[in-house]
Write a protein that holds these residues in place. Structure first.
Motif, PDB file in Angstrom:
ATOM      1  N   THR A  88      56.393 -58.922  39.519  1.00 33.44           N
ATOM      2  CA  THR A  88      57.154 -57.789  40.051  1.00 33.44           C
ATOM      3  C   THR A  88      58.060 -58.298  41.166  1.00 33.44           C
ATOM      4  OG1 THR A  88      55.481 -57.282  41.722  1.00 33.44           O
ATOM      5  CG2 THR A  88      55.232 -56.209  39.574  1.00 33.44           C
ATOM      6  N   GLU A  89      58.977 -57.433  41.586  1.00 33.73           N
ATOM      7  CA  GLU A  89      59.877 -57.807  42.677  1.00 33.73           C
ATOM      8  C   GLU A  89      59.097 -58.014  43.973  1.00 33.73           C
ATOM      9  OE1 GLU A  89      63.681 -55.727  42.962  1.00 33.73           O
ATOM     10  OE2 GLU A  89      63.292 -55.477  45.094  1.00 33.73           O
ATOM     11  N   GLY A  90      58.035 -57.205  44.170  1.00 35.30           N
ATOM     12  CA  GLY A  90      57.208 -57.369  45.357  1.00 35.30           C
ATOM     13  C   GLY A  90      56.553 -58.738  45.407  1.00 35.30           C
TER      14      GLY A  90
END
Length: 288
Positions: A151-153
Motif C-alpha cells: 500500500t502507499e502507507g
C-alpha cells in the motif's frame, strides 16, 4: 599574483571537474539527446530528432498522475520525517549525557545493514503473517489480517525508515550550533521554557530543518527500491515508471524523456531551496 599561482586552483580542481564532466554532465547530455530520438519498436530507435516523446509526456495524463503522486508521496514523507525527527535531534543536542557520541553512533547503526535488507524486513512486520497482524489476531482485536503491505502507507513507512537519520542529523547540527547564552538570556528576561524554544531555538534551527526537508524530499522522489518492494503496481512512483519504460518496454527515448523531467523537477526544488536557504547548510549537515 603570478600566472602559476592563478592556475594552481584550477589544477587542483581539474580531477574533480573532469570526473563531474565524464560521470554527470556527459551522461545527462546523452540522455537529453536520446529524449529527441524516435522510438520504432522495443530496443530500436531512429536517430531522427523529434519532439514526439515530449509531446506525449505533456499531453498524456498517465505521466502527470505518476509525477503528481511522486511529489505528493515525497512531500508527505519529508514532512513526517521532520515531525518525527525533530524531537530526537533536540534531545541529543540538549542532553547533558557525557557520552553523546554513543547516541549519534546509535543513529547511524542502521546504515551498517544493507538498505535492501532493511526494506525487506518490513514484509515480516506488515505482511498478513507479519508481527502486527499476528499480535492483533492473538489479542482478538481483529478477526482477519489487515492489508498493510503493498500500500502507499507501506511505501511511506519504508522511506521514513530510510530517511529519518538524515533529517535527525541535519536538525541536530543546526541545534548544536545555537549559542546556549541566547536561550539563557531569553529565560532571564522572563520567557518560559516553551517561549524560549519558540522565540529562540526553533527559528535558529530552521535552516537545518529546511535542509532535512529538501534532502528527504529529493531522495524520496527519486526512490525506486522501496516502492518496488513495499508497494503494488498502483503505488509505483516516477522512478519505477522510468525503470519499466526502459527495461520493460525497451523504450529508451521515452525513458530518457521521463528521466529528464524528474531531473528538472528535483533540480528546480533544489534551486528554490538554494535561493532562499543555501545548499551549504545541507552539505554541512551531511559532513557530520
Amino acid at each position: 599574483m603570478t600566472a602559476a599561482e592563478a592556475r594552481r586552483p584550477w589544477l587542483l580542481l581539474a580531477p574533480t571537474l573532469l570526473a563531474l564532466l565524464v560521470l554527470m554532465v556527459l551522461p545527462i547530455c546523452i540522455m537529453l539527446l536520446f529524449s529527441f530520438y524516435e522510438f520504432v519498436t522495443g530496443g530500436v530507435e531512429r536517430e531522427v530528432l523529434t519532439t514526439a516523446n515530449w509531446h506525449e509526456f505533456f499531453t498524456d495524463s498517465y505521466y502527470h498522475y505518476f509525477l503528481w503522486k511522486t511529489v505528493r508521496v515525497a512531500g508527505i514523507t519529508a514532512v513526517l520525517c521532520a515531525v518525527m525527527g525533530y524531537p530526537p535531534a533536540y534531545f541529543i543536542a540538549m542532553t547533558h549525557f557525557k557520552h553523546k557520541w554513543l547516541l549519534l553512533l546509535l543513529l547511524i547503526v542502521p546504515f551498517w545493514i544493507s538498505f535492501t535488507i532493511r526494506t525487506f524486513s518490513w514484509i515480516n512486520i506488515l505482511g498478513e503473517q507479519g508481527v502486527i497482524n499476528v499480535v492483533l489476531l492473538k489479542l482478538g482485536i481483529i478477526s482477519e489480517p489487515l492489508r498493510m503491505l503493498y500500500t502507499e502507507g507501506a511505501v511511506i513507512m519504508g522511506m521514513i525508515h530510510f530517511l529519518l537519520p538524515y533529517m535527525i542529523l541535519n536538525v541536530y547540527v543546526s541545534l548544536e550550533g545555537i549559542d546556549r547564552n541566547l536561550i539563557s538570556a531569553a529565560r532571564t528576561l522572563g520567557c518560559t521554557n516553551w517561549q524560549a524554544f519558540r522565540e529562540v531555538t526553533l527559528p535558529l534551527s530552521l535552516p537545518g530543518l529546511m535542509a532535512g526537508l529538501l534532502l528527504c524530499f529529493v531522495l524520496a522522489a527519486g526512490s525506486y527500491v522501496t516502492p518496488e518492494i513495499l508497494g503494488s503496481g498502483r503505488d509505483a512512483l516516477f522512478g519505477n515508471l522510468i525503470y519499466d519504460t526502459i527495461m520493460g518496454q525497451l523504450n529508451w527515448p521515452m525513458g530518457a524523456t521521463l528521466s529528464m523531467v524528474l531531473l528538472v523537477l528535483l533540480g528546480a526544488v533544489a534551486a528554490v531551496y538554494s535561493r532562499y536557504m543555501g545548499l551549504s547548510r545541507m552539505f554541512k549537515g551531511l559532513s557530520r
